[in-house]
Design a protein around this motif. Structure first.
Motif, PDB file in Angstrom:
ATOM      1  N   GLY A 272     -20.765  25.131 -66.197  1.00 34.02           N
ATOM      2  CA  GLY A 272     -20.151  23.989 -65.795  1.00 34.02           C
ATOM      3  C   GLY A 272     -20.671  23.044 -65.061  1.00 34.02           C
ATOM      4  N   MET A 273     -19.894  21.956 -64.429  1.00 28.65           N
ATOM      5  CA  MET A 273     -20.571  20.890 -63.783  1.00 28.65           C
ATOM      6  C   MET A 273     -19.347  20.657 -62.487  1.00 28.65           C
ATOM      7  N   ALA A 274     -20.153  20.164 -61.647  1.00 24.04           N
ATOM      8  CA  ALA A 274     -19.207  19.590 -60.402  1.00 24.04           C
ATOM      9  C   ALA A 274     -18.590  18.274 -60.906  1.00 24.04           C
ATOM     10  N   VAL A 275     -17.399  17.962 -60.359  1.00 23.83           N
ATOM     11  CA  VAL A 275     -16.691  16.715 -60.465  1.00 23.83           C
ATOM     12  C   VAL A 275     -16.524  15.626 -59.241  1.00 23.83           C
ATOM     13  N   GLN A 276     -16.644  14.463 -59.447  1.00 25.43           N
ATOM     14  CA  GLN A 276     -16.698  13.736 -58.215  1.00 25.43           C
ATOM     15  C   GLN A 276     -15.208  13.570 -57.957  1.00 25.43           C
ATOM     16  N   ARG A 277     -15.000  13.147 -56.569  1.00 18.24           N
ATOM     17  CA  ARG A 277     -13.741  13.101 -56.019  1.00 18.24           C
ATOM     18  C   ARG A 277     -12.902  11.797 -56.651  1.00 18.24           C
ATOM     19  N   LEU A 278     -11.550  11.614 -56.870  1.00 25.17           N
ATOM     20  CA  LEU A 278     -10.860  10.644 -57.571  1.00 25.17           C
ATOM     21  C   LEU A 278     -10.809   9.467 -56.190  1.00 25.17           C
ATOM     22  N   THR A 279     -11.101   8.451 -56.587  1.00 21.85           N
ATOM     23  CA  THR A 279     -10.966   7.426 -55.632  1.00 21.85           C
ATOM     24  C   THR A 279     -10.060   6.493 -56.145  1.00 21.85           C
ATOM     25  N   ILE A 280      -9.237   6.033 -55.341  1.00 16.35           N
ATOM     26  CA  ILE A 280      -7.892   4.794 -55.804  1.00 16.35           C
ATOM     27  C   ILE A 280      -8.271   3.851 -54.595  1.00 16.35           C
ATOM     28  N   LEU A 281      -8.442   2.783 -55.225  1.00 17.03           N
ATOM     29  CA  LEU A 281      -8.622   1.651 -54.076  1.00 17.03           C
ATOM     30  C   LEU A 281      -9.443   2.082 -52.795  1.00 17.03           C
ATOM     31  N   GLY A 282     -10.579   2.514 -53.250  1.00 18.24           N
ATOM     32  CA  GLY A 282     -11.596   2.989 -52.262  1.00 18.24           C
ATOM     33  C   GLY A 282     -10.909   4.160 -51.346  1.00 18.24           C
ATOM     34  N   TYR A 283     -10.043   4.780 -51.616  1.00 18.63           N
ATOM     35  CA  TYR A 283      -9.510   6.094 -50.711  1.00 18.63           C
ATOM     36  C   TYR A 283      -9.728   7.215 -51.450  1.00 18.63           C
ATOM     37  N   LYS A 284     -10.545   8.075 -51.028  1.00 22.43           N
ATOM     38  CA  LYS A 284     -11.005   9.309 -51.802  1.00 22.43           C
ATOM     39  C   LYS A 284     -10.003  10.133 -51.487  1.00 22.43           C
ATOM     40  N   LEU A 285      -9.314  10.848 -52.702  1.00 23.53           N
ATOM     41  CA  LEU A 285      -8.159  11.794 -52.798  1.00 23.53           C
ATOM     42  C   LEU A 285      -8.818  13.188 -52.524  1.00 23.53           C
TER      43      LEU A 285
ATOM     44  N   GLY B 212     -21.570  30.097 -62.470  1.00 27.26           N
ATOM     45  CA  GLY B 212     -20.289  29.435 -62.657  1.00 27.26           C
ATOM     46  C   GLY B 212     -19.225  29.563 -61.474  1.00 27.26           C
ATOM     47  N   GLU B 213     -19.070  30.881 -61.373  1.00 23.91           N
ATOM     48  CA  GLU B 213     -17.999  30.927 -60.358  1.00 23.91           C
ATOM     49  C   GLU B 213     -18.431  30.661 -59.071  1.00 23.91           C
ATOM     50  N   THR B 214     -19.853  31.046 -58.599  1.00 21.48           N
ATOM     51  CA  THR B 214     -20.303  30.567 -57.362  1.00 21.48           C
ATOM     52  C   THR B 214     -20.324  29.185 -56.924  1.00 21.48           C
ATOM     53  N   MET B 215     -20.795  28.421 -58.065  1.00 18.44           N
ATOM     54  CA  MET B 215     -20.537  26.985 -57.739  1.00 18.44           C
ATOM     55  C   MET B 215     -19.548  26.329 -57.565  1.00 18.44           C
ATOM     56  N   ALA B 216     -18.285  26.875 -58.356  1.00 15.02           N
ATOM     57  CA  ALA B 216     -17.176  26.436 -58.252  1.00 15.02           C
ATOM     58  C   ALA B 216     -16.378  26.862 -56.794  1.00 15.02           C
ATOM     59  N   MET B 217     -16.819  27.972 -56.291  1.00 16.10           N
ATOM     60  CA  MET B 217     -16.422  28.310 -55.000  1.00 16.10           C
ATOM     61  C   MET B 217     -17.099  27.604 -53.643  1.00 16.10           C
ATOM     62  N   ILE B 218     -18.371  27.109 -53.851  1.00 15.36           N
ATOM     63  CA  ILE B 218     -19.045  26.674 -52.600  1.00 15.36           C
ATOM     64  C   ILE B 218     -18.478  25.551 -51.954  1.00 15.36           C
ATOM     65  N   PRO B 219     -17.900  24.428 -52.568  1.00 16.65           N
ATOM     66  CA  PRO B 219     -17.381  23.652 -51.758  1.00 16.65           C
ATOM     67  C   PRO B 219     -16.421  24.048 -50.941  1.00 16.65           C
ATOM     68  N   LEU B 220     -15.456  24.858 -51.436  1.00 13.96           N
ATOM     69  CA  LEU B 220     -14.547  25.500 -50.557  1.00 13.96           C
ATOM     70  C   LEU B 220     -15.164  26.118 -49.118  1.00 13.96           C
ATOM     71  N   PHE B 221     -16.044  26.968 -49.403  1.00 15.93           N
ATOM     72  CA  PHE B 221     -16.658  27.503 -48.327  1.00 15.93           C
ATOM     73  C   PHE B 221     -17.245  26.872 -47.325  1.00 15.93           C
ATOM     74  N   GLU B 222     -17.868  25.855 -48.004  1.00 21.37           N
ATOM     75  CA  GLU B 222     -18.606  24.815 -47.118  1.00 21.37           C
ATOM     76  C   GLU B 222     -17.585  24.231 -46.115  1.00 21.37           C
ATOM     77  N   GLU B 223     -16.444  23.511 -46.858  1.00 21.46           N
ATOM     78  CA  GLU B 223     -15.638  22.885 -46.234  1.00 21.46           C
ATOM     79  C   GLU B 223     -15.123  23.829 -45.021  1.00 21.46           C
ATOM     80  N   ALA B 224     -14.756  25.006 -45.330  1.00 26.46           N
ATOM     81  CA  ALA B 224     -14.188  25.800 -44.484  1.00 26.46           C
ATOM     82  C   ALA B 224     -14.924  26.484 -43.086  1.00 26.46           C
ATOM     83  N   LYS B 225     -16.189  26.403 -43.650  1.00 29.26           N
ATOM     84  CA  LYS B 225     -17.255  26.628 -42.421  1.00 29.26           C
ATOM     85  C   LYS B 225     -17.301  28.233 -42.362  1.00 29.26           C
TER      86      LYS B 225
END
Lengths: 314, 386, 290
Positions: A141-154, B110-123
């Motif tokens: 899989g891959m990461a997805v960027q945040r959705l931005t609307i009018l410069g505001y990141k959701l 795949g699972e790990t990469m999906a979870m990383i942002p959550l744990f980074e954000e929650a510290k």
């Protein structure tokens, strides 16, 4: 009260009320997360229900459209610098066009043949998404960027709750309008007997195609929302099992009952979360629900419940 | 009553049902809560299943011995079935609902990469059990991992090939996440290690016949060895097909098949196959002065006695993760996620099933190539390549 | 040339399995107009039951026999408990029921058996046979032989026995068959049991080559369906030809073109056949009930 007496308008108001009240009942972000997933699935199911419930055409490949929408939102901004909102729209348009091209030959098919053709289509999309690693990141899989609307990141579950809630409400409203339109009436005729409809001058193929495309676009939009919400996607979102889950949601809620479909989505999305202890039996349960619903509850959960209540009162 | 009211009632009933289940899961506990999301079922269950068993077994043992900092550990495990989307939802649940202070889990990349942002954000510190190098490169403050990376596996294999005078190879990789990722690493690491990849074939994760691809490799002039990154059924079938086609160059497998099951599935065809793996598979054969011996022998004995099935290196990753965390908690003498994170990063000289771990601010894995052992299958057993 | 032969051997071995799955589809479709999406699970059950019975100490031939009987029982139960109960259901409903059955059987199998891969020993050794520079496993001959025996036996069954003729009659016209005193329920029941037994046999024969696990069924069902469709739904000879063609197409595709999209071959065939050749290569016209 006149509006309420109209079952469709009434239902829409109830849905709006639930969406408005629910945030006060949810204790923390985890429950918001589950409800958002319910909303995203429900959006696909509302579209799919038009196809299965009203037009009587099955699709075992709708997760493919969902996946394409999700990947449009992931790939276009990341690899081609297209703004996320534009990617979402482009994805929906692309999926709509694809549905026209694919729909034309395969919607001439009936029953089993249509089922297998849509299934094959879904699998080809899945294969494409997992094989084209340089573009899609492959099976991981891959990461997805945040959705931005009018410069505001959701971001944050609360923002997303209202976005998905709004999308579901709009989608349901559109679907209900479609059902009441001439196309909707033609569809119901088609569901009952395709040949009779044809004899009566209904342009069967065109109406089927319209609904197929609409349901595909619904799936694509839901896919985009889900991609931006979760921030990470894998080809599994386009997989066969996801297609099956979507069909089961339609079937469980009641084919041809838009609100039933939403209930179906809610039950099947939320249930595994509360039955994690029995996770081994999740698939067996899914299969059993499909069989039992089709044998004993052919109208689905909501319509059957409604009928029973009616019967008791009269 | 009007029809619409019925609709309204049933919808409300549905909402009430959801609300009821919502309020049900709340409970209070003063224990140390550690979370995990593993692929206990599904295609990657051969990873998640032993990981799950290992975590449960050792948490039980730690608790029986008095717990950590005088408190018991409560382990919360959810099954992602290998699905990244599910893993992400369960991660949210662990953070928000269960209130964990640290996480050991994530069977696949795949699972790990999906979870990383959550744990980074929650510290909240997150020790992953997956192989992909992307997990720790670039370094993320709260993310760690225990297994060797696939790039290290490629380097180890290339090193062994070079020692045998092999420089031209054929590659046949599975197109699942593991195979794809390792194929990429092996291709990019080839040149620097003096290896030339002459043939590059793939197969699908559910394929059951690879003779066409292997025939192509056999017919490629100059191939001196074949390397097969992949896990699950693929490598076993590749091995069997390899023998069927009587290809007489060495066959290398990856650490993805480092379990007894592989030998069982591939049968006689696995004779002479080499692969890099942790010392766990050859625990009893290690020389007595090997510093890793006591660790791996004890883990192996404990696991096999408790679960009555052969140990696999994947469960070992969970063992390493749990004990790196447990020692960090002890050193931190605190249940504050931030402090635990600092101590995980300070892990030095930790001997695990994967090898010696020395982490730093720039290395959240802390293993080097010496942690990998090159094994060869002889008479249906793993043996150390000298 | 030797590589072509090698691809061909590889293709017909796997193709024979697809052919047996396709035969299963065909038999049930003939008797009941149902396309049984759980057909692949019969193959899985055959392999898994044999593996677990053999592991429990039952001699292999008896384990295999028992596995076939058990699977046939599951097939009959599926017919009795699901398909018969859903009499008069729409095609969409029947599709969902058999997909549900497939998901259900898979879910049960991972609990009753396990989630691991398993294999059986080859029936007559693993020494490859060398033909024209290409190699063939003795087990492949077992698979091909098994498919051949099934075809001949089925042919005899349908042409020579009263019961076989009854099934054919029911396939032609259910109403008329009932009028002449054919027990339609029994015909349906036996068609499910028979095709389950064939699936199980395929599963047993092929497990030494391809391994088995609780989830092998889905792909096999899809490929088998492509084969049945290619050959023409409801035509046993077509099922065999279709199966071999799909298998060979896959092997040639993987060998000569690219192995990345090997699985795509079957689905491209499905889409092409459906779009341009809805009756299949050897098929009868698709019948449709109004």
């Amino acid at each position: 009260m006149a509006a309420l007496r109209q079952p469709r308008t009434g239902g829409l108001l109830v849905l709006a009320a639930i969406i408005a009240v629910l945030p006060f009942l949810l204790p923390n972000a985890y429950y918001f997360d589950v409800v958002i997933l319910v909303g995203i699935n429900a959006l696909v199911v509302v579209g799919l229900n038009l196809l299965i419930g009203y037009a009587g055409q099955i699709s075992l490949g709708h997760a493919g459209f969902f996946g394409l929408g999700a990947y449009a939102s992931a790939v276009l901004p990341a690899r081609f610098d297209i703004p996320p909102l534009a990617a979402l729209v482009l994805g929906a348009i692309g999926v709509g066009l694809l549905a026209v091209v694919i729909g034309r030959p395969i919607l001439r098919l009936k029953g089993h043949y249509l089922a297998v053709a849509t299934l094959g289509m879904g699998l080809l999309i899945f294969m494409l998404l997992s094989n084209e690693q340089d573009l899609t990141g492959g099976p991981d899989g891959m990461a997805v960027q945040r959705l931005t609307i009018l410069g505001y990141k959701l971001h944050g579950v609360h923002t997303w709750y209202w976005i998905v809630g709004g999308a579901l409400l709009t989608g349901t409203w559109l679907a209900l309008n479609l059902i009441d339109s001439p196309t909707g009436r033609a569809l119901r005729a088609l569901h009952d007997s395709e040949i009779a409809a044809q004899v009566n001058g209904v342009d069967v193929v065109r109406h089927k195609l319209t609904v197929f495309v609409i349901s595909a676009v619904f799936a694509s939009l839901a896919g985009s929302l889900s991609a931006h919400y979760s921030g990470f996607i894998t080809p599994n979102s386009a997989g066969f099992l996801h297609s099956i889950e979507l069909v089961t949601m339609v079937v469980l809620g009641g084919m041809g009952s838009t609100f039933g479909g939403i209930v179906g989505a809610a039950v099947l999305t939320a249930l595994p979360q509360f039955l994690t202890v029995f996770h081994e039996y999740e698939h067996a349960a899914l299969g059993l629900i499909m069989m039992v619903c089709m044998i004993y509850l052919r109208d689905g959960l909501l319509p059957s419940l409604r009928q029973r209540l009616h019967w008791r009162r009269s | 009553m009007t029809r619409s009211f019925m609709g309204l009632r049933s919808v409300i009933a549905g909402a009430a049902l959801i609300a009821a289940t919502v309020s049900w899961a709340v409970e209070a506990a003063a224990d140390i809560k550690i979370g995990s999301v593993l692929a206990v079922t599904g295609r990657a269950s051969f990873l998640g299943d032993p990981e799950d068993k290992t975590l449960r077994m050792y948490v039980e043992r730690i608790n029986a011995a008095g717990g950590l900092l005088g408190q018991k550990i409560e382990l919360v495990v959810y099954d992602s079935a290998g699905d990244a989307a599910k893993a992400r939802t369960f991660a949210t649940r662990l953070i928000e609902e269960d209130g964990i202070i640290a996480m050991v889990g994530g069977s696949s990349t795949g699972e790990t990469m999906a979870m990383i942002p959550l744990f980074e954000e929650a510290k909240i510190p997150f020790i992953s059990l997956a192989g992909g190098i992307v997990i720790i490169e670039p370094v993320k403050p709260y993310t760690f991992k225990t297994p060797h990376t696939d790039r290290m596996a490629c380097q180890k294999i290339y090193g062994d090939m070079t020692a045998r005078g092999i420089s031209k190879i054929g590659l046949i990789s599975g197109s699942g996440g593991f195979g794809k990722s390792m194929r990429k690493q092996c291709l990019s690491a080839a040149k620097a290690n003096g290896i030339e990849v002459l043939a590059d074939e793939t197969y699908g994760p559910k394929d059951n016949d690879m003779t066409p691809q292997l025939t192509n490799i056999r017919n490629t002039a100059g191939v001196q060895a074949v390397l097969n990154p992949g896990f699950g059924q693929g490598p076993a079938i590749v091995t069997a097909n390899f023998k069927q086609l009587s290809i007489d160059v060495p066959l290398y497998q990856s650490h993805g098949v480092a379990s007894r099951k592989y030998i069982e599935l591939a049968g006689d065809a696995s004779e002479g196959v080499r692969l890099p793996a942790s010392a766990l598979l050859v625990a009893e054969n290690l020389p007595d002065d090997d510093p890793q011996k006591s660790i791996v022998v004890n883990y192996k004995k404990a696991y096999e006695a408790k679960w009555n099935e052969p140990v696999s290196t994947f469960g070992g990753h969970a063992y390493d993760g749990l004990f790196i965390l447990a020692e960090a908690i002890k050193r931190a003498n605190s249940l504050e996620p931030g402090k635990i994170r600092d101590e995980i990063e300070n892990t030095k000289g930790f001997m695990g099933t994967a090898g010696l771990v020395n982490m730093s601010a720039s290395d959240h894995l802390g293993l080097d190539l010496t942690a990998f052992r090159m094994l060869e299958i002889a008479k249906g057993e793993w043996t150390l390549v000298k | 040339m030797s590589e072509f032969l090698q691809f061909l051997f590889s293709g017909i071995t796997i193709g024979a399995v697809y052919a047996m799955v396709a035969l299963g589809f065909t038999i049930i479709y003939s008797a009941s107009d149902v396309i049984n999406f759980a057909q692949g699970e019969f193959v899985m059950l055959g392999g898994m039951c044999t593996v677990f019975l053999a592991a429990a100490g039952v001699p292999l031939p008896i384990a295999a026999l028992l596995a076939i009987v058990i699977t046939a029982g599951v097939g009959a139960a599926l017919c009795k408990l699901a398909i018969e109960q859903a009499r008069g259901a729409s095609v969409v409903a029947l599709i969902i029921i058999t997909i549900g059955a497939s998901v259900f059987l898979r879910g049960i199998a991972q609990v009753v058996f396990d989630k691991q891969l398993h294999r059986l020993p080859a029936f007559s050794g693993e020494q490859p046979i060398l033909i024209g520079g290409a190699t063939l496993l003795p087990q492949s001959l077992w698979v091909l032989g098994g498919a051949g025996v099934i075809v001949i036996a089925l042919h005899r069954f349908f042409r020579r026995t009263l019961f076989g003729k009854a099934i054919l009659a029911a396939a032609q016209n259910r109403q008329a068959a009932r009028l002449v005193g054919i027990n339609i329920n029994l015909v349906m029941l036996s068609s499910f049991a028979l095709s389950a037994a064939i699936g199980a046999l395929a599963g047993i024969l092929v497990t030494p080559i391809t391994l088995t696990s609780y989830d092998v069924g889905t792909m096999l069902a899809l490929k088998g369906f492509a084969a049945a469709m290619l050959g023409g739904m409801g035509n046993p000879v077509g099922a065999i030809v279709g199966g071999l063609l799909v298998g060979v197409a896959e092997a040639m595709g993987a060998g000569y073109i690219s192995s990345d999209y090997k699985d795509a071959a079957a689905f491209l065939i499905i889409l092409a056949v459906l779009s341009f050749l809805p009756q299949g290569l050897l098929g009868a016209r698709i019948r449709e009930r109004v």
